[in-house]
Design an enzyme around this catalytic site. Structure first.
Site, PDB file in Angstrom:
ATOM      1  N   GLU A  86     -11.100   0.869  -4.094  1.00  0.00           N
ATOM      2  CA  GLU A  86     -10.405   1.962  -2.776  1.00  0.00           C
ATOM      3  C   GLU A  86      -8.723   2.053  -3.109  1.00  0.00           C
ATOM      4  OE1 GLU A  86      -9.103  -2.029  -0.749  1.00  0.00           O
ATOM      5  OE2 GLU A  86      -9.454  -3.023  -2.553  1.00  0.00           O
TER       6      GLU A  86
ATOM      7  N   ASP B 202       1.238  -0.915   0.305  1.00  0.00           N
ATOM      8  CA  ASP B 202      -0.115   0.170  -0.355  1.00  0.00           C
ATOM      9  C   ASP B 202       0.569   1.591  -0.120  1.00  0.00           C
ATOM     10  OD1 ASP B 202      -2.367  -2.032   0.232  1.00  0.00           O
ATOM     11  OD2 ASP B 202      -2.037  -1.542   2.402  1.00  0.00           O
TER      12      ASP B 202
END
Length: 530
Positions: A186, A13
């Site tokens: 997302e 991420d």
């Protein structure tokens, strides 16, 4: 050249940020591990150094009791008003259709802190980031989670104004996109270039269908038009690519106008198989079309890519052996679910040693005593010397190859029923424990060298009491230390997620609360060049 992954092992991420003309930073997710939010620094996008984590105390982060792969998800790092702004989600629960998702913000004048007391924001979703617009206003982005059974859990990308002075959200949130047909929108990041706002977001889930999409609008609130060329980046269509699971991008521009995307990737042991190293961070050059769309060549990840036109800035190579000569743990170490403080470990009680006081059992989620570092290569080794005086079978200390509370291998010193020390090996796969037929008597009061050797897909343990290393006659399955092995579903309901990666560490249990501790004289980690 840039050789991917630039951050190897469990480093997912990524959000990339440039501050000034020379300094680049990447922040990555840490889930149930302290310090929360891993930080990395570079001056050329080729050479990176670990800075450790930002959230290193209970004042800043409480991970007590969080589930496996809960905790810190997809932080956002930005810079404004002379301050670093860090927004993050602490996932307390995620299974069986529910998610408890408190989001917080903290700031610091330097990337190395001190970080301010976190301020609560909201709990509507996760993967938060901040966008600072040209007019001085700031906006918080996140995916919107919908718990209702008849609704899509991923309800779109949400935007709400954030006041940097009061640290409060203003007005009402607005959904600016629901993503593409790939679904699971997302990981949003917003950028402004020319007259356009560009929204980059992840799609397709976190596995082999993962990808990144981009959409744009001349108005902050949309409507956002998806790039007609399709995904910005994905590996989903080609299982032969060395870098799989590519997606979750964030962008950065150099002073010379060169653009790069930092993104998630994974390197499976076999084609579309298990990823023991977890999700890693890679970089890809980004070009812009005449029509104003950002593009990555072929929309696929490449292992070797051109570096930007920046002066090379290598950092000193970290030593392979930690002699525990400093008063604090180095930046490559992480601790499980509780910060590295004097309540349970010390680097000064016995100089030149790391003393770890025993904690909970391997399934304990409040006070485990595990100090570990990331596995960064398919072939590597980990070695330590431990001094330990177990008095009962409830006292254990040794080395572990660890994924989560349900998946690990453990070589440890303990006591037999008659009080004699001995070496044992225990494994766990999806909660099922296996006691291996190994029991090596040890001389009382002596230290022992313990060694783990990873050569995917196999893990070997060995020991040395002074007469030379002795390999144990076990070939352990190292692929149980992977995202794929960790995912668990029961009756169609998600129970456990696998979002981290394999770790090698020092582990101590004191199951009867007698106050035992173990001293580790050094720790050596060596990765074989790929």
């Amino acid at each position: 050249m840039i050789h991917n992954p630039v951050l190897r092992g469990f480093e997912p991420d990524p959000v990339i940020l440039r501050v000034g003309d020379e300094d680049y930073y990447i922040a990555t997710s840490t889930f149930e591990w302290y310090p929360g939010v891993r930080l990395h620094h570079s001056r050329d996008l080729v050479n990176w150094r670990a800075l450790g984590g930002a959230l290193d105390s209970r004042r800043l982060l409480d991970l007590s009791g969080v589930p496996d792969s809960g905790g810190i998800w997809a932080p956002g790092l930005s810079y404004a008003d002379g301050l670093f702004h860090l927004v993050f989600t602490v996932v307390d629960t995620y299974a069986e259709g529910w998610k408890d998702l408190p989001n917080q913000v903290t700031t610091a004048p330097s990337i190395e802190g001190p970080w301010s007391d976190p301020v609560p924001l909201h709990g509507r979703g996760f993967d938060v980031s901040l966008f600072h617009d040209r007019d001085g206003r700031s906006w918080l982005l996140n995916m919107r989670f919908d718990w209702r059974p008849e609704h899509d859990m991923f309800a779109g990308i949400e935007l709400q104004e954030y006041d940097r002075t009061s640290h409060k959200l203003l007005g009402q949130p607005r959904t600016i996109t629901v993503g593409t047909d790939a679904g699971v929108a997302e990981g949003p990041h917003l950028y402004r270039r020319g007259d356009w706002y560009y929204l980059v977001h992840a799609e397709g889930g976190t596995g082999y269908e993962h990808g990144a999409a981009v959409a744009r609008s001349r108005d902050l609130f949309g409507p956002y038009e998806p790039d007609p060329a399709g995904p910005l980046l994905t590996s989903r269509h080609d299982p032969t690519l060395e870098l799989q699971k590519a997606g979750h991008c964030s962008l950065v521009e150099t002073p010379a106008g060169e653009w790069y995307a930092a993104h998630i990737t994974a390197r499976p042991y076999t084609e579309r198989g298990r990823c023991v190293l977890g999700r890693e961070t890679a970089l890809q050059p980004v070009t812009w079309t005449e029509e104003g769309w950002p593009r990555i060549a072929g929309a696929v990840p490449t292992v070797t890519v051109p570096a930007p036109d920046l002066r090379p800035a290598p950092f000193p190579t970290p030593p392979t052996t930690d002699h525990f000569a400093r008063p604090i743990l180095g930046p490559d170490w992480s601790t499980l679910r509780r910060p590295a403080d004097q309540n349970w470990l010390s680097l000064t009680e016995r100089p030149g040693h790391l003393r770890i006081h025993g904690g909970q059992s391997p399934v304990g989620r409040r006070t485990p005593s595990l100090v570990a570092r990331r596995v960064t290569a398919p072939r590597c080794s980990f070695e330590t010397r431990v001094t330990f005086d177990p008095r009962t079978p409830d006292h254990l200390a040794g080395i572990t190859a660890y994924y989560n509370t349900r998946n690990w291998h453990y070589l440890y010193v303990t006591s037999t029923d008659d009080g004699s020390p001995a070496l044992h090996v225990l494994s766990c796969e999806q909660r099922t424990r296996t006691a291996h037929p190994v029991q090596v008597p040890l001389p009382p009061g002596t230290s022992v060298v313990l060694r783990a050797e990873l050569d995917l897909p196999v893990l070997h343990f060995a020991y040395d009491t002074g007469d030379g290393p002795v390999p144990l006659p076990l070939e352990l399955d190292a692929t149980v230390l992977s995202d794929e092995a960790a995912d668990e579903f029961h009756d169609g309901q998600l129970r456990v997620l696998g979002f981290t990666g394999a770790m090698l560490g020092l582990w101590v249990q004191d199951l009867d609360g007698a106050g035992v501790h173990a001293d580790f004289g050094y720790a050596t980690y060596q990765a074989v060049a790929e």
